[in-house]
Write a protein that holds these residues in place. Structure first.
Motif, PDB file in Angstrom:
ATOM      1  N   ILE A  68       0.850  -1.185   0.000  1.00  0.00           N
ATOM      2  CA  ILE A  68       0.000   0.000   0.000  1.00  0.00           C
ATOM      3  C   ILE A  68       0.886   1.235   0.000  1.00  0.00           C
ATOM      4  O   ILE A  68       1.801   1.361   0.823  1.00  0.00           O
ATOM      5  CB  ILE A  68      -0.931   0.018   1.227  1.00  0.00           C
ATOM      6  N   ASN A  69       0.620   2.142  -0.911  1.00  0.00           N
ATOM      7  CA  ASN A  69       1.336   3.409  -0.941  1.00  0.00           C
ATOM      8  C   ASN A  69       0.950   4.237   0.290  1.00  0.00           C
ATOM      9  O   ASN A  69      -0.240   4.370   0.600  1.00  0.00           O
ATOM     10  CB  ASN A  69       0.975   4.175  -2.221  1.00  0.00           C
ATOM     11  N   SER A 118       0.598   7.241   0.812  1.00  0.00           N
ATOM     12  CA  SER A 118      -0.355   8.327   0.539  1.00  0.00           C
ATOM     13  C   SER A 118      -1.787   7.824   0.381  1.00  0.00           C
ATOM     14  O   SER A 118      -2.735   8.617   0.405  1.00  0.00           O
ATOM     15  CB  SER A 118       0.065   9.077  -0.732  1.00  0.00           C
ATOM     16  N   ASP A 119      -1.956   6.511   0.249  1.00  0.00           N
ATOM     17  CA  ASP A 119      -3.289   5.944   0.064  1.00  0.00           C
ATOM     18  C   ASP A 119      -3.881   5.355   1.339  1.00  0.00           C
ATOM     19  O   ASP A 119      -5.053   4.973   1.355  1.00  0.00           O
ATOM     20  CB  ASP A 119      -3.249   4.843  -1.009  1.00  0.00           C
ATOM     21  N   LYS A 172      -7.218   6.470   2.679  1.00  0.00           N
ATOM     22  CA  LYS A 172      -8.377   6.255   1.819  1.00  0.00           C
ATOM     23  C   LYS A 172      -9.096   4.937   2.120  1.00  0.00           C
ATOM     24  O   LYS A 172     -10.169   4.679   1.563  1.00  0.00           O
ATOM     25  CB  LYS A 172      -7.958   6.274   0.351  1.00  0.00           C
ATOM     26  N   TYR A 173      -8.516   4.096   2.989  1.00  0.00           N
ATOM     27  CA  TYR A 173      -9.108   2.794   3.282  1.00  0.00           C
ATOM     28  C   TYR A 173     -10.169   2.951   4.371  1.00  0.00           C
ATOM     29  O   TYR A 173      -9.867   2.964   5.566  1.00  0.00           O
ATOM     30  CB  TYR A 173      -8.016   1.810   3.707  1.00  0.00           C
ATOM     31  N   LYS A 175       7.235   2.667  -8.013  1.00  0.00           N
ATOM     32  CA  LYS A 175       5.864   2.296  -8.335  1.00  0.00           C
ATOM     33  C   LYS A 175       5.870   1.265  -9.460  1.00  0.00           C
ATOM     34  O   LYS A 175       6.625   1.383 -10.417  1.00  0.00           O
ATOM     35  CB  LYS A 175       5.068   3.527  -8.774  1.00  0.00           C
TER      36      LYS A 175
END
Length: 388
Positions: A143-144, A146-147, A150-151, A182
């Motif tokens: 998982i990045n 920065s994300d 968002k979960y 990436k």
């Protein structure tokens, strides 16, 4: 001394002894869970002993809908009755108590949330909630940082949930793998080189042989090759059947062995391709493209992270978190306890082994950064986890 491939995780969730996750070598549990279909996570699944137990006990294996389709094919339908596909999101599962005459008083109601793991096709994390504990099992994941926010399943009222125990994939927790590029970027660079190879006006019958480190997890590569090169990847029938329910994948692969790109069993350029179901390859010149992260130490994410040597190309393609990504994930949630499972998957057996991989326990009290309200793991704990 002998060696054999074992699961990267031993199956035990100590806080919920009634279940086993990603290991099927022990019978007697009330429910089993599978995070994804890589071979090191399905140990014992297809044994006569385990199937007999499922039939006798009417116990179920819970997994994502994609994994359920894959396992159904792998088992020739023998496990269909015992597979419970779950949608992303939350489900309540009842684990029957031992006292069948107790009117359900001894039953355990387990809330299970499936969360995308970013590792391979159909891979998920499991968030288990009992009346007293919240446990996150990441499985293999990437998982990045920065994300993470968002979960939604891992947040309540916009804040990270309180996690009592985190069972976390620490495959690349060492300092040699601080960063990984990436996947989209390295695939883009790799396809540029594939195009140059195929377009060489001085060479005819040039083809591409894709070698991957696992059976699943490279569907994005196939899609990008089709998008950029207008070529479908040939995969032999034994692989293609896994995708029969997924038209978005079927549309970018082909059953035509004359395709210029195929999924290859050859790691190097000194063998034929009969194991790939391609016989007439003596008159063709192949670019061998190998996708892996293991050999890429001390990555510089500002570089292309591909290595070309004549007709061989290595591509840095990481499906596990780098050290910094892992650090960010653990720090963000600051679980009270961490249990790690990691490489090597090949365990040399010598005498009796206890396969519990106790990692580190953090202090029960969390530290809150008052400046921004983000929970932090104490520096001394992080040092124990991530420093050699």
């Amino acid at each position: 001394m002998a060696g054999r491939i074992r699961s990267s995780f031993n199956g035990r969730i100590k806080e919920i002894p009634e279940i086993f996750v990603d290991n099927f070598e022990v019978v007697g549990k009330k429910a089993y869970f599978l995070s994804h279909c890589h071979e090191d996570h399905i140990q014992g699944l297809f044994t006569k002993k385990f199937l007999a137990y499922l039939k006798q006990s009417k116990t179920f294996i819970y997994m994502s809908e994609i994994s359920a389709s894959i396992i159904d094919v792998m088992s020739d339908g023998d496990y269909g009755t015992y597979i419970k596909p779950l949608k992303l999101g939350s489900t309540i599962i009842t684990l029957k108590g031992d006292d069948s005459d107790d009117d359900g008083a001894s039953d355990l109601y387990l809330k299970v949330s499936l969360i995308p793991a970013g590792h391979c096709f159909g891979s998920v994390m499991f968030l288990f909630r009992t009346p007293t504990k919240t446990i996150l099992y990441t499985g293999d994941f990437r998982i990045n940082p920065s994300d993470i926010s968002k979960y939604n399943q891992l947040h309540e009222n916009g804040q990270p949930i309180e996690i009592d125990v985190m069972y976390v994939d620490t495959t690349f927790q060492d300092k040699l793998h601080e960063e990984f590029p990436k996947r989209s970027e390295t695939v883009d660079y790799a396809i540029d080189e594939m195009k140059k190879w195929l377009d060489d006006e001085f060479e005819e019958d040039r083809c591409i042989a894709l070698h991957t480190s696992a059976r699943f997890g490279y569907e994005f590569v196939y899609k990008e090759i089709f998008k950029r090169l207008k070529l479908r990847v040939y995969v032999k029938p034994a692989i293609r059947q896994f995708y029969w329910k997924f038209p978005e994948i079927l549309n970018v692969i082909t059953k035509d062995p004359e395709s210029k790109v195929h999924l290859c069993t050859q790691r190097f350029a000194n063998g034929d391709h009969r194991n790939c179901d391609i016989d007439k390859t003596f008159d063709k010149t192949f670019l061998y493209v190998h996708f892996s992260a293991l050999r890429w130490n001390n990555c510089d994410v500002n570089e292309k992270m591909i290595n070309i040597n004549q007709n061989k190309m290595d591509v840095c393609f990481a499906t596990h978190c780098s050290r910094s990504e892992l650090n960010a994930f653990v720090t963000y949630f600051a679980p009270k306890k961490i249990v790690g499972f990691r490489e090597p998957y090949l365990i040399h057996l010598k005498g009796n082994h206890d396969f519990d991989d106790a990692f580190v326990e953090s202090p029960p009290k969390k530290v809150v950064c008052k400046r921004d309200g983000v929970k932090k793991v104490p520096v001394d704990v992080l040092r124990k986890i991530f420093d050699d």
